[in-house]
Design a protein around this motif. Structure first.
Motif, PDB file in Angstrom:
ATOM      1  N   LYS A  57      43.061  10.290  28.550  1.00 48.02           N
ATOM      2  CA  LYS A  57      44.219  10.363  27.650  1.00 48.02           C
ATOM      3  C   LYS A  57      44.268  11.710  26.940  1.00 48.02           C
ATOM      4  N   ILE A  58      43.109  12.222  26.522  1.00 49.37           N
ATOM      5  CA  ILE A  58      43.069  13.541  25.889  1.00 49.37           C
ATOM      6  C   ILE A  58      43.560  14.605  26.864  1.00 49.37           C
ATOM      7  N   ALA A  59      43.085  14.532  28.112  1.00 50.13           N
ATOM      8  CA  ALA A  59      43.527  15.491  29.124  1.00 50.13           C
ATOM      9  C   ALA A  59      45.024  15.375  29.375  1.00 50.13           C
ATOM     10  N   GLN A  60      45.523  14.147  29.479  1.00 46.16           N
ATOM     11  CA  GLN A  60      46.963  13.931  29.682  1.00 46.16           C
ATOM     12  C   GLN A  60      47.764  14.547  28.543  1.00 46.16           C
ATOM     13  N   ASP A  61      47.347  14.264  27.312  1.00 43.41           N
ATOM     14  CA  ASP A  61      48.076  14.760  26.145  1.00 43.41           C
ATOM     15  C   ASP A  61      48.062  16.287  26.071  1.00 43.41           C
ATOM     16  N   ALA A  62      46.996  16.896  26.601  1.00 47.76           N
ATOM     17  CA  ALA A  62      46.895  18.350  26.599  1.00 47.76           C
ATOM     18  C   ALA A  62      47.538  18.972  27.834  1.00 47.76           C
ATOM     19  N   GLY A  63      48.103  18.129  28.710  1.00 48.16           N
ATOM     20  CA  GLY A  63      48.722  18.647  29.925  1.00 48.16           C
ATOM     21  C   GLY A  63      47.714  19.186  30.924  1.00 48.16           C
ATOM     22  N   GLN A  64      46.477  18.700  30.842  1.00 47.29           N
ATOM     23  CA  GLN A  64      45.411  19.171  31.727  1.00 47.29           C
ATOM     24  C   GLN A  64      45.138  18.143  32.823  1.00 47.29           C
ATOM     25  N   PRO A  65      44.699  18.606  33.981  1.00 46.43           N
ATOM     26  CA  PRO A  65      44.360  17.663  35.051  1.00 46.43           C
ATOM     27  C   PRO A  65      43.091  16.889  34.688  1.00 46.43           C
ATOM     28  N   TYR A  66      42.954  15.720  35.239  1.00 50.91           N
ATOM     29  CA  TYR A  66      41.775  14.899  35.003  1.00 50.91           C
ATOM     30  C   TYR A  66      41.449  14.151  36.281  1.00 50.91           C
ATOM     31  N   THR A  67      40.210  14.228  36.697  1.00 48.17           N
ATOM     32  CA  THR A  67      39.715  13.468  37.840  1.00 48.17           C
ATOM     33  C   THR A  67      38.263  13.106  37.551  1.00 48.17           C
ATOM     34  N   ILE A  68      37.903  11.891  37.902  1.00 49.19           N
ATOM     35  CA  ILE A  68      36.517  11.451  37.744  1.00 49.19           C
ATOM     36  C   ILE A  68      36.112  10.687  38.993  1.00 49.19           C
ATOM     37  N   ALA A  69      34.896  10.965  39.467  1.00 44.12           N
ATOM     38  CA  ALA A  69      34.326  10.205  40.581  1.00 44.12           C
ATOM     39  C   ALA A  69      33.656   8.985  39.961  1.00 44.12           C
ATOM     40  N   TRP A  70      34.274   7.824  40.136  1.00 46.80           N
ATOM     41  CA  TRP A  70      33.807   6.599  39.475  1.00 46.80           C
ATOM     42  C   TRP A  70      33.004   5.768  40.459  1.00 46.80           C
ATOM     43  N   THR A  71      31.806   5.359  40.039  1.00 42.45           N
ATOM     44  CA  THR A  71      30.973   4.491  40.865  1.00 42.45           C
ATOM     45  C   THR A  71      31.403   3.046  40.630  1.00 42.45           C
ATOM     46  N   LEU A  72      31.728   2.358  41.710  1.00 45.49           N
ATOM     47  CA  LEU A  72      32.223   0.983  41.637  1.00 45.49           C
ATOM     48  C   LEU A  72      31.059  -0.006  41.673  1.00 45.49           C
ATOM     49  N   ALA A  73      31.363  -1.273  41.435  1.00 48.26           N
ATOM     50  CA  ALA A  73      30.348  -2.324  41.380  1.00 48.26           C
ATOM     51  C   ALA A  73      29.550  -2.421  42.682  1.00 48.26           C
ATOM     52  N   ASP A  74      30.167  -2.089  43.820  1.00 47.27           N
ATOM     53  CA  ASP A  74      29.464  -2.159  45.110  1.00 47.27           C
ATOM     54  C   ASP A  74      28.739  -0.855  45.444  1.00 47.27           C
ATOM     55  N   ASN A  75      28.668   0.056  44.465  1.00 45.27           N
ATOM     56  CA  ASN A  75      27.994   1.346  44.568  1.00 45.27           C
ATOM     57  C   ASN A  75      28.755   2.366  45.410  1.00 45.27           C
TER      58      ASN A  75
END
Length: 105
Positions: free
Chosen positions: A19-37
């Motif tokens: 949300k901070i990145a969105q509000d600042a007009g900056q790109p945001y990407t995260i590599a999220w580890t899911l429950a199945d790894n």
């Protein structure tokens, strides 16, 4: 997605950062580890959707617990209380993942 205390804290942190990145007009990407790894690359909208899915999951559990509490409060004797149970497991938390589009060189 997992929804234990540590996972909830991670999701809230990632949603806040998105949300901070969105509000600042900056790109945001995260590599999220899911429950199945496995992992999923999520953009700001994707991780915010995970946050909303978490909210819905927690609310469903809360609503079920309130309904059970009402049954307990209305019970007239111990036999009625003994018959009250958490008979249905809450649905696993689901979020619709959209792949992040990356620029190709």
């Amino acid at each position: 997605f997992d929804s234990d205390a540590d996972s909830r804290a991670r999701i809230v942190g990632a949603v806040t950062a998105a949300k901070i990145a969105q509000d600042a007009g900056q790109p945001y990407t995260i590599a999220w580890t899911l429950a199945d790894n496995s992992t999923a690359d999520l953009d700001a909208a994707g991780i915010i959707a995970v946050g909303f899915a978490l909210l819905a999951h927690i609310d469903a559990i809360h609503q079920r617990s309130r309904a059970l509490r009402e049954q307990i409060d209305a019970a007239q004797d111990s036999q009625v209380i003994s018959a009250i149970c958490w008979d249905a497991q809450p649905e696993p938390m689901q979020a619709e993942l959209q792949p992040v589009e990356t620029e190709q060189p």
